[in-house]
Enzyme design. Structure first.
Site, short mmCIF file in Angstrom:
data_model
loop_
_atom_site.label_atom_id
_atom_site.label_comp_id
_atom_site.label_asym_id
_atom_site.label_seq_id
_atom_site.Cartn_x
_atom_site.Cartn_y
_atom_site.Cartn_z
N HIS A 35 50.04 19.77 -1.69
CA HIS A 35 51.36 19.21 -1.41
C HIS A 35 51.22 17.94 -0.60
O HIS A 35 50.93 17.99 0.60
CB HIS A 35 52.22 20.23 -0.68
CG HIS A 35 52.36 21.54 -1.43
ND1 HIS A 35 51.39 22.51 -1.39
CD2 HIS A 35 53.33 21.99 -2.25
CE1 HIS A 35 51.76 23.53 -2.16
NE2 HIS A 35 52.93 23.25 -2.70
N HIS A 265 57.23 16.67 -3.72
CA HIS A 265 56.86 17.88 -2.98
C HIS A 265 55.44 18.33 -3.27
O HIS A 265 54.74 18.83 -2.40
CB HIS A 265 57.83 19.02 -3.34
CG HIS A 265 57.43 20.36 -2.81
ND1 HIS A 265 57.84 20.82 -1.59
CD2 HIS A 265 56.64 21.34 -3.34
CE1 HIS A 265 57.33 22.03 -1.38
NE2 HIS A 265 56.60 22.37 -2.42
N GLU A 414 64.91 43.37 11.85
CA GLU A 414 63.56 43.91 11.70
C GLU A 414 62.56 42.82 11.32
O GLU A 414 61.41 42.83 11.77
CB GLU A 414 63.54 45.00 10.61
CG GLU A 414 64.47 46.18 10.87
CD GLU A 414 65.92 45.90 10.48
OE1 GLU A 414 66.20 44.85 9.89
OE2 GLU A 414 66.78 46.75 10.79
N HIS A 476 67.81 55.66 3.85
CA HIS A 476 67.11 55.68 5.13
C HIS A 476 65.84 56.52 5.10
O HIS A 476 65.14 56.60 6.10
CB HIS A 476 68.05 56.20 6.22
CG HIS A 476 69.11 55.22 6.63
ND1 HIS A 476 69.95 54.63 5.71
CD2 HIS A 476 69.47 54.72 7.83
CE1 HIS A 476 70.78 53.81 6.35
NE2 HIS A 476 70.51 53.84 7.63
#
Lengths: 671, 671
Positions: A35, A265, A414, A476
């Site tokens: 890059h 890029h 988290e 969960h």
């Protein structure tokens, strides 16, 4: 403003920055991969940072009080390699730059922590660097509070791109930094308006400055190609009482035909365009050629930090010998000499007064014993403090008012938590552990993988580690998450069965220097399974014989964590039927795999049929069930093959068939 | 304002809302588990929404033009169960509510899609609902553009809590919605200032209103307990040309002793406090008892939508029969009848002109053939369009100007992309597929798990699926990610080896109705391995004999994707040494596991030694190497046991020993 004008306005600066740009162009062209555009766009900002602000000493790249420089936009790795080479980091030779992205070179495609001194963290997965940097800034603030500004007194500088800011983890990081007013954190945003798919406006219309301001940041802006404006912004940022975003307006691939386009890029390898860009810079040198005068200017920047480093050394020399030793210890991740004795004491007490206890509660007991003798531990939870049992009485909350506090209320973040833990561990001087529900491994995954890849001894306290959490239901209840962590290289998965094993597992986790640990803990109460005390850390071998067969050994039951008590019950039932049955507790497959073959064969001899019991998927078990080359024995598995359900946990174990009866039946079917 | 005043001001509304509050209190108390405070805090907002705004018909809960109501704060599941029961959804009986969180009840701890009509998505993992809702709103805007407002013309309403807004994925969702001006999306934020660990201010200081405004949202605020203010905000929101955030200032656990505290978040089971709260509400009824007049008022709200539903039915009846059939088809995820023929044509052409091709490029070819005959497909990429090869010529970009476009530039937001894909699939009428690099499975994981748990037929196009991506290095090289997806229940992992298998795998993926697919595709060019045309979809059996042994079969080599050509080369080498070798291509372990035992034994007969070759970790392979019960044969594995490295890909394959030579050596060692 065109290149000519930029060159004319600050000719000396221009040529220093051009050295970065041309090295990036040449290295990417040689690799035919990489890059180019980002280093070309941010060369001016980086030059001013290294010239005027960054406190660093290439001769002492691990000096604990250096400023940290984080290239969050890691694809622009040639920016950092160029900076390190130019300022005199001895590992980053010109040959290494010529070998950019080749086998054996330290100049990897993305900056890899541990390959190159001066690369403070592994970046590339976007958003990680900026989230790590929050951990760096927390560690600095915390250690400054505990050791004084004479020992810790530095900044964390970050270069982040649009990709970093679009990733959700950046919001978690921004929120943490804003709340805790981490004013030594300065983020330079490469505001070039371009992503791989095209203009940023193709996918985003966010006013980033307003967004950072909304989370309590100091927000500045500058022309990212004007060294005076850049410098002024950096000067102002250092004075702020809040973290600072500097929006640096830049042109990706500045001066190249691909400037301001998404083509800019990637790898700009067209020879003619490359030469034209160099000519535009006024750079009349061959590939990889840096004129001596420019190299000398860069090396002078590198030399600037030697005095600050020497001052720091003198200040530290003024500390007591004990304090100096302690500083060395915590910055090298040495566990304290007292740790084993503290663990043994917990184990002894546990055996003397066995109790039914959730392993998450057992974990809190162990931490209560260990935290006072390990002042470098730093706990936390993603808004589940009471459930993860990660806070012990002596820690105190970390915040702006009490930065010496050793406990972080991370909020419902988290991913940001895990990434910031990485940053804290990378900074050094602290040993972070934090908790969430094990199912939310998923949220933290990108950072957990980087803990493993970088070899950071952080500890993930993953409670509620199976359907045993009960009523909260399948969203969960982890089912595949033990397998996920076990599939990840360089990750220790520890699933202790009772207080004794929990103590042993914490000793293991807190003794690591280059491996993260996943501590899988139950929500539900469990019976004590270790009935006799031993000074030896049996869990350290990964698996061991917990209960031996009486008479001829026909069956081996293997289990971890909450299922060990089920295995013991199944053993009783089999033994009652005259079927000799051994129970192997296996708190860590990874550690067991590290033992020599003799030990492994002793624990798991060929012959007896094997049944493993774990309230998760089978993936990962076959190696122990069947033997690596196969044909060891016949085997079966008691566990989960679907998602869970919402109901009280004992009902779930029964409905999903994770019972002693099922283990007995499967074992007998194999005999 | 105290409860007395609230009651007095809007007495009828108050009692309707009290029905929700008391049902939540009673159900949580009966279960001795759950979350009381959120339903109690948001009961007023929900009552106004269902009474005055939500377009719904409890008698026709799957009606395609209903408004969607998403409870992003899924722990408050009793809010939605109460609403559905009260308004007359027949499945949600009072018995189900009394059995909240019990085995076999549809009233799971968190709302589970598929258990309860009216639950539009599974929530609980925070931030998912709000990110799903972006997909819902996109699907609505897209289908409205394609089918006209007579067919699609509805809103997506979301209740989100502080946890949802702290999760990073919310930022990705907010960014997407703001950029594309999804003005049918209205988020009601439960602004109660409380999380599990304490006050929000413990961990966050973000000005949420400013944050949403920064991403282009319309931002409103109201007293979340004042029905007139709530209604006014909803009226204004519906008129906005941008997505709307309504900050609803509320009190968690309103009227309970735990009001405004983190204790109020959880299960409020204290009998005396529960009774006191009810008394304060002026609610003099027994547990689970709803007075007939109040139930009648709620049922009247439920009846309100019947007219709108009938109008819609009449409008649809005015469409041509073909259009009506098409509408039914796309809303039931039926693949078009033309699909198999289109796939066969691609396969035939591929065999006639075999070419070295990356499977990601092969995928683009297949999509180019399929997209024109499947107008319901909707592609995208997380800023890697040119790398994931997900965009075909006929799709057109989706944005505010061209909402009929079928391609989304998601930006650098893998998690938001995956979660929005779930929302699109849940909405119905579109079949989303989108890409990123396979290593970034990690970023999308929480949503990928929910695709599986909910049974949504989305397709994850995961390119650059091994060290074969080369120079970008270990951060970008998946090693454990095939295992991660294979460990996840109800997830199809498809790793095709060449254009023929890619075509077959897309047919499989686009024929799913209740299973997500992970399409693992190579960056690097691969040789064609399928040399003869067959109309049968061989990949549909998961594994098949690609090349048979000549002479006595001593070895079976198994491989997937890019390693199939290595297996074929190894076979040649072994055969040249007189060792009969079969090659099994195994594009999908899950599909192979679904075949009957006879087929599985035919492909993998006991006897010959087995070597599997895959450029990932071994986890998941043992079942096929060793047989489920063990003792099938001896076996070994050629693959990865560490992270990768940065170098050209062919060098990496050699250095990590994933070669035909290695496979030959391992096979011979077993003979």
């Amino acid at each position: 403003m065109d290149i000519e004008t930029l060159r004319a306005r600050h000719p000396d600066h221009w040529m220093r920055a051009a050295a970065i740009r041309t090295l990036a162009l040449d290295a990417v062209a040689a690799a035919n991969s990489g890059h180019s555009g980002m280093p070309m766009g941010m060369a001016d900002v980086a030059t001013v940072l290294f010239e005027k602000h960054l406190k660093f000493d290439p001769k002492a790249p691990r000096w604990p009080d250096r400023d940290r420089f984080i290239l969050s936009a890691g694809h622009g790795s040639m920016l950092i390699y160029a900076l390190l080479h130019l300022t005199g980091y001895e590992d980053v030779t010109l040959d290494e730059i010529k070998n950019f992205r080749q086998w054996g070179a330290i100049t990897a495609g993305h900056p890899e922590y541990g390959h190159v001194a001066g690369v403070e963290t592994t970046t590339g997965p976007l958003g990680q660097g900026i989230a790590n940097s929050v951990g760096f800034a927390m560690a600095e603030a915390h250690l400054r509070a505990r050791w004084g500004a004479k020992v810790q007194d530095h900044y964390t500088w970050v270069i982040a791109g649009d990709g970093c800011l679009m990733e959700g983890v950046s919001q978690e990081a921004i929120g943490i930094a804003g709340k805790h007013k981490l004013n030594r954190l300065i983020v330079m945003w490469d505001d070039n308006g371009i992503t791989i798919d095209g203009k940023v406006s193709l996918s985003d219309a966010t006013d980033q400055k307003a967004r950072f301001a909304a989370s309590g940041w100091n927000v500045l802006a500058c022309d990212g190609h004007d060294p005076e404006a850049i410098d002024a912004a950096m000067v102002a940022a250092k004075k702020s009482d809040r973290p600072t975003l500097i929006a640096c307006k830049t042109h990706i691939a500045l001066g190249h035909a691909a400037q301001d386009t998404s083509k800019g890029h990637g790898a700009l390898t067209d020879k003619a365009q490359l030469e034209a860009a160099k000519a535009g810079y006024g750079w009349n040198h061959g590939p990889f050629e840096i004129p001596a005068n420019i190299k000398a200017e860069w090396e002078a920047m590198g030399a600037r930090g030697a005095a600050a480093h020497a001052d720091w050394q003198a200040r530290v020399a003024g500390l007591s010998a004990a304090k100096q030793a302690e500083l060395r210890r915590i910055f090298t991740d040495e566990a304290p000499a007292k740790l084993p004795a503290a663990i043994r004491a917990v184990k002894k007490a546990a055996v003397e007064a066995p109790a039914k206890l959730a392993t998450r509660s057992a974990s809190e007991k162990v931490l209560a014993a260990v935290n006072p003798i390990m002042p470098e531990t730093f706990g936390g939870s993603a808004d589940l403090t009471g459930s993860n049992n990660t806070k012990t009485a002596d820690l105190g909350a970390f915040n702006q008012e009490t930065p010496a506090g050793r406990y972080m209320y991370w909020g419902i973040r988290e991913h940001g938590m895990a990434s910031a833990m990485n940053g804290m561990a990378l900074h050094g001087g602290v040993r972070p552990y934090s908790g969430t529900f094990m199912a939310f491994t998923d949220y933290a995954r990108p950072a957990m993988r980087l803990s493993a890849l970088m070899g950071l001894p952080v500890v993930y306290v993953m409670t509620h580690d199976s359907i045993g959490l009960g009523e909260d239901g399948p969203t969960h209840q982890p089912v595949e998450h033990l397998a996920i962590s076990r599939a990840t290289p360089n990750t220790l998965v520890l699933r202790p069965a009772d207080l004794v094993e929990v103590a042993e597992c914490w000793e293991i986790a807190f003794s690591q220097k280059s491996t993260p640990s996943v501590m899988a803990l139950s929500r539900q109460n469990l019976a004590a399974v270790r009935k006799t005390h031993t000074n030896t850390n049996l869990s350290a071998k990964g698996a061991y014989v917990l209960a031996e067969a009486t008479g001829k050994r026909q069956v081996i039951l293997m289990a971890t964590g909450s299922e060990v008590e089920i295995a013991l019950k199944a053993r009783e039932m089999l033994e009652a039927q005259g079927i000799g049955t051994r129970v192997v507790s296996m708190p860590s497959m990874e550690l067991f795999a590290q033992q020599d073959e003799a030990y492994r064969k002793k624990v798991l001899p060929a012959g007896p049929v094997r049944v493993a019991i774990e309230a998760g998927v089978r993936l990962g078990w076959d190696r122990w069930l069947l033997g690596e080359r196969g044909r060891d024995t016949k085997a079966d598995f008691v566990g989960m093959s679907s998602f869970g359900a919402s109901a009280p946990y004992d009902r779930l174990y029964k409905e999903f068939g994770i019972t002693a009866e099922a283990a007995v039946e499967k074992a007998k079917a194999l005999l």
